[in-house]
Design a protein around this motif. Sequence first.
Motif, PDB file in Angstrom:
ATOM      1  N   ASP A  28      55.408  29.394  45.511  1.00  0.00           N
ATOM      2  CA  ASP A  28      54.752  30.662  45.775  1.00  0.00           C
ATOM      3  C   ASP A  28      53.910  31.084  44.570  1.00  0.00           C
ATOM      4  OD1 ASP A  28      54.656  33.208  47.514  1.00  0.00           O
ATOM      5  OD2 ASP A  28      55.196  33.952  45.516  1.00  0.00           O
ATOM      6  N   TYR A  29      52.675  31.453  44.835  1.00  0.00           N
ATOM      7  CA  TYR A  29      51.738  31.851  43.781  1.00  0.00           C
ATOM      8  C   TYR A  29      52.295  32.997  42.938  1.00  0.00           C
ATOM      9  CZ  TYR A  29      47.470  33.581  41.603  1.00  0.00           C
ATOM     10  OH  TYR A  29      46.539  34.003  40.693  1.00  0.00           O
ATOM     11  N   PHE A  30      52.838  33.995  43.601  1.00  0.00           N
ATOM     12  CA  PHE A  30      53.329  35.163  42.863  1.00  0.00           C
ATOM     13  C   PHE A  30      54.580  34.839  42.052  1.00  0.00           C
ATOM     14  CE2 PHE A  30      50.677  37.000  46.179  1.00  0.00           C
ATOM     15  CZ  PHE A  30      49.810  37.706  45.384  1.00  0.00           C
ATOM     16  N   TRP A  31      55.416  33.949  42.552  1.00  0.00           N
ATOM     17  CA  TRP A  31      56.579  33.527  41.762  1.00  0.00           C
ATOM     18  C   TRP A  31      56.112  32.863  40.471  1.00  0.00           C
ATOM     19  CZ3 TRP A  31      58.135  28.733  39.939  1.00  0.00           C
ATOM     20  CH2 TRP A  31      59.386  28.705  39.325  1.00  0.00           C
ATOM     21  N   LEU A  32      55.086  32.033  40.593  1.00  0.00           N
ATOM     22  CA  LEU A  32      54.597  31.290  39.435  1.00  0.00           C
ATOM     23  C   LEU A  32      53.882  32.187  38.427  1.00  0.00           C
ATOM     24  CD1 LEU A  32      54.293  28.465  38.166  1.00  0.00           C
ATOM     25  CD2 LEU A  32      52.147  28.240  39.418  1.00  0.00           C
ATOM     26  N   THR A  33      53.147  33.165  38.917  1.00  0.00           N
ATOM     27  CA  THR A  33      52.278  33.923  38.029  1.00  0.00           C
ATOM     28  C   THR A  33      52.805  35.291  37.601  1.00  0.00           C
ATOM     29  OG1 THR A  33      51.075  34.859  39.919  1.00  0.00           O
ATOM     30  CG2 THR A  33      50.201  32.833  38.933  1.00  0.00           C
ATOM     31  N   GLU A  34      53.681  35.880  38.360  1.00  0.00           N
ATOM     32  CA  GLU A  34      54.138  37.230  38.030  1.00  0.00           C
ATOM     33  C   GLU A  34      55.279  37.203  37.025  1.00  0.00           C
ATOM     34  OE1 GLU A  34      52.676  40.141  39.161  1.00  0.00           O
ATOM     35  OE2 GLU A  34      51.211  38.700  39.899  1.00  0.00           O
TER      36      GLU A  34
END
Length: 67
Positions: free
Chosen positions: A54-60
């Motif tokens: 998940d993009y948000f897991w990786l970036t947030e």
Amino acid sequence: MKERIKLLRKTLGLTQSEFGEKIGATRDAIAAYERGVAVKEPIIKLICKEFNVDYFWLTEVQTLTCL
């Protein structure tokens, strides 16, 4: 994000070289990302696609709050 990339790589049981091969990056690039060097958007998206992350897991950034 550096901690998440390292966590993902280690969870998958990959070396920095193996992880890099899957996204077209060198071992040195992966080592740099894990040290906190900024990761460009196309690489972030490629990591998400290749490893089904998940993009948000990786970036947030996750923060803990105390009550």
